[in-house]
Design a protein around this motif. Sequence first.
Motif, PDB file in Angstrom:
ATOM      1  N   SER A 281     -20.633 -33.337  16.334  1.00  0.00           N
ATOM      2  CA  SER A 281     -21.392 -32.291  15.648  1.00  0.00           C
ATOM      3  C   SER A 281     -21.191 -30.989  16.418  1.00  0.00           C
ATOM      4  O   SER A 281     -21.549 -30.888  17.593  1.00  0.00           O
ATOM      5  CB  SER A 281     -22.887 -32.657  15.595  1.00  0.00           C
ATOM      6  N   LEU A 282     -20.623 -29.999  15.759  1.00  0.00           N
ATOM      7  CA  LEU A 282     -20.305 -28.731  16.408  1.00  0.00           C
ATOM      8  C   LEU A 282     -21.431 -27.726  16.200  1.00  0.00           C
ATOM      9  O   LEU A 282     -22.200 -27.809  15.245  1.00  0.00           O
ATOM     10  CB  LEU A 282     -18.984 -28.181  15.865  1.00  0.00           C
ATOM     11  N   SER A 283     -21.507 -26.762  17.096  1.00  0.00           N
ATOM     12  CA  SER A 283     -22.595 -25.787  17.060  1.00  0.00           C
ATOM     13  C   SER A 283     -22.544 -24.892  15.828  1.00  0.00           C
ATOM     14  O   SER A 283     -23.546 -24.289  15.459  1.00  0.00           O
ATOM     15  CB  SER A 283     -22.576 -24.924  18.328  1.00  0.00           C
ATOM     16  N   ASN A 284     -21.389 -24.814  15.169  1.00  0.00           N
ATOM     17  CA  ASN A 284     -21.281 -23.972  13.968  1.00  0.00           C
ATOM     18  C   ASN A 284     -21.578 -24.753  12.688  1.00  0.00           C
ATOM     19  O   ASN A 284     -21.358 -24.253  11.585  1.00  0.00           O
ATOM     20  CB  ASN A 284     -19.888 -23.347  13.882  1.00  0.00           C
ATOM     21  N   GLY A 285     -22.060 -25.979  12.836  1.00  0.00           N
ATOM     22  CA  GLY A 285     -22.439 -26.772  11.669  1.00  0.00           C
ATOM     23  C   GLY A 285     -21.374 -27.731  11.180  1.00  0.00           C
ATOM     24  O   GLY A 285     -21.646 -28.582  10.322  1.00  0.00           O
ATOM     25  N   ILE A 286     -20.182 -27.635  11.709  1.00  0.00           N
ATOM     26  CA  ILE A 286     -19.115 -28.540  11.305  1.00  0.00           C
ATOM     27  C   ILE A 286     -19.330 -29.903  11.957  1.00  0.00           C
ATOM     28  O   ILE A 286     -19.685 -30.008  13.130  1.00  0.00           O
ATOM     29  CB  ILE A 286     -17.734 -27.982  11.716  1.00  0.00           C
ATOM     30  N   GLU A 287     -19.105 -30.962  11.187  1.00  0.00           N
ATOM     31  CA  GLU A 287     -19.162 -32.314  11.713  1.00  0.00           C
ATOM     32  C   GLU A 287     -17.814 -32.989  11.505  1.00  0.00           C
ATOM     33  O   GLU A 287     -17.209 -32.881  10.437  1.00  0.00           O
ATOM     34  CB  GLU A 287     -20.268 -33.117  11.027  1.00  0.00           C
ATOM     35  N   LEU A 288     -17.351 -33.680  12.550  1.00  0.00           N
ATOM     36  CA  LEU A 288     -16.066 -34.356  12.495  1.00  0.00           C
ATOM     37  C   LEU A 288     -16.243 -35.847  12.705  1.00  0.00           C
ATOM     38  O   LEU A 288     -17.032 -36.278  13.551  1.00  0.00           O
ATOM     39  CB  LEU A 288     -15.122 -33.812  13.588  1.00  0.00           C
ATOM     40  N   LEU A 289     -15.516 -36.626  11.930  1.00  0.00           N
ATOM     41  CA  LEU A 289     -15.469 -38.071  12.088  1.00  0.00           C
ATOM     42  C   LEU A 289     -14.011 -38.436  12.364  1.00  0.00           C
ATOM     43  O   LEU A 289     -13.159 -38.339  11.481  1.00  0.00           O
ATOM     44  CB  LEU A 289     -15.971 -38.767  10.818  1.00  0.00           C
ATOM     45  N   VAL A 290     -13.725 -38.823  13.609  1.00  0.00           N
ATOM     46  CA  VAL A 290     -12.339 -39.021  14.033  1.00  0.00           C
ATOM     47  C   VAL A 290     -12.148 -40.462  14.505  1.00  0.00           C
ATOM     48  O   VAL A 290     -12.836 -40.908  15.432  1.00  0.00           O
ATOM     49  CB  VAL A 290     -11.972 -38.061  15.183  1.00  0.00           C
TER      50      VAL A 290
END
Length: 324
Positions: A281-290
């Motif tokens: 979960s990034l501070s700019n609201g982006i979420e990544l599932l890797v």
Amino acid sequence: MDIYIKQAIIHQFSPDDTELHLADDFVQITPKIEEYLRKKIERVYSDEAKTGQLGAESPFLDLLTDDLLESSRKIAQVWKEEFSVSENLKTNDLIFVHFEKNGQEHLAFMRIALRENLVHSQTDSQNPYTLTQNNLPSAGSAPDEAFILNRFSFKYHLIEKRIKYNGAFLHYFSDNLLQDNPRISAKKSIKAVEQTAQKIAEKFNQDDFQFQSKVKAAIFNHLEEENALSPEKLADQLFDQNLTARLSFVDELKEVVPEPISFEEIDSSRQLKKFENQKLSLSNGIELLVPNAVYQDAEAVEFIQNDNGTYSILIKNIEDIQTK
């Protein structure tokens, strides 16, 4: 899982008089009954089960004979004496099953709390819903409590719940019925691994998102390759540059999990699914599932720390992008 149901008997415990209603004959094993019992048994071999091995002098073994009816009555009576002091009693079915798994004889004792359910009756349109008693939960749900014993090795799997008595919570099943100290469940053991790793990382100033991702990847890889977790091997991988941190991790983890975490006879699929991806979960609201394999591939994902202390993530060699 190769399970063959041989015999089953069902007694019932009533909270109204705290008495047992003992059956005097075995259950007829129809295909539906067989499926229900088998699924319940399979749910006991889960990451939530405690495990252990009864010694030859265990008093619980004195309750067992080659006659399931006789054994079930003895166990049910001892169980009732311990369980009936609970402050929250319900009607329970006590299911005893003699089954064969992988060519070895096993005994299962499962406590299943019965439910009240509403059913739709078409005979009365003004009052279409009727409250029914003594309804069984679905086959796919885990038993409220269960004990499965390998009759050859005396190894066991245990799902137990604490009961409340005089304001205290008691592990009545393991402490009083089995008089044994089982190992904590694989699920709680893995939680202890994560918590201990974070604690040691914080102590040695290594606790950042990259270390947390490293912990998840290490757990996933060890489970996938070895179906077990060794504190020493995890320490070598997580704190490879710091001998003191490695020793501290092993020492502290063994206080909670004194033995290697084994998934022998336990379904590890839930834990593998939990750790197969890195969730960021990034501070700019982006979420990544890797996926782990991609996360650890420098040719696929690169994390760059900028001069101002921020991070940039470079995702490489993408052949196709789709919206979902």
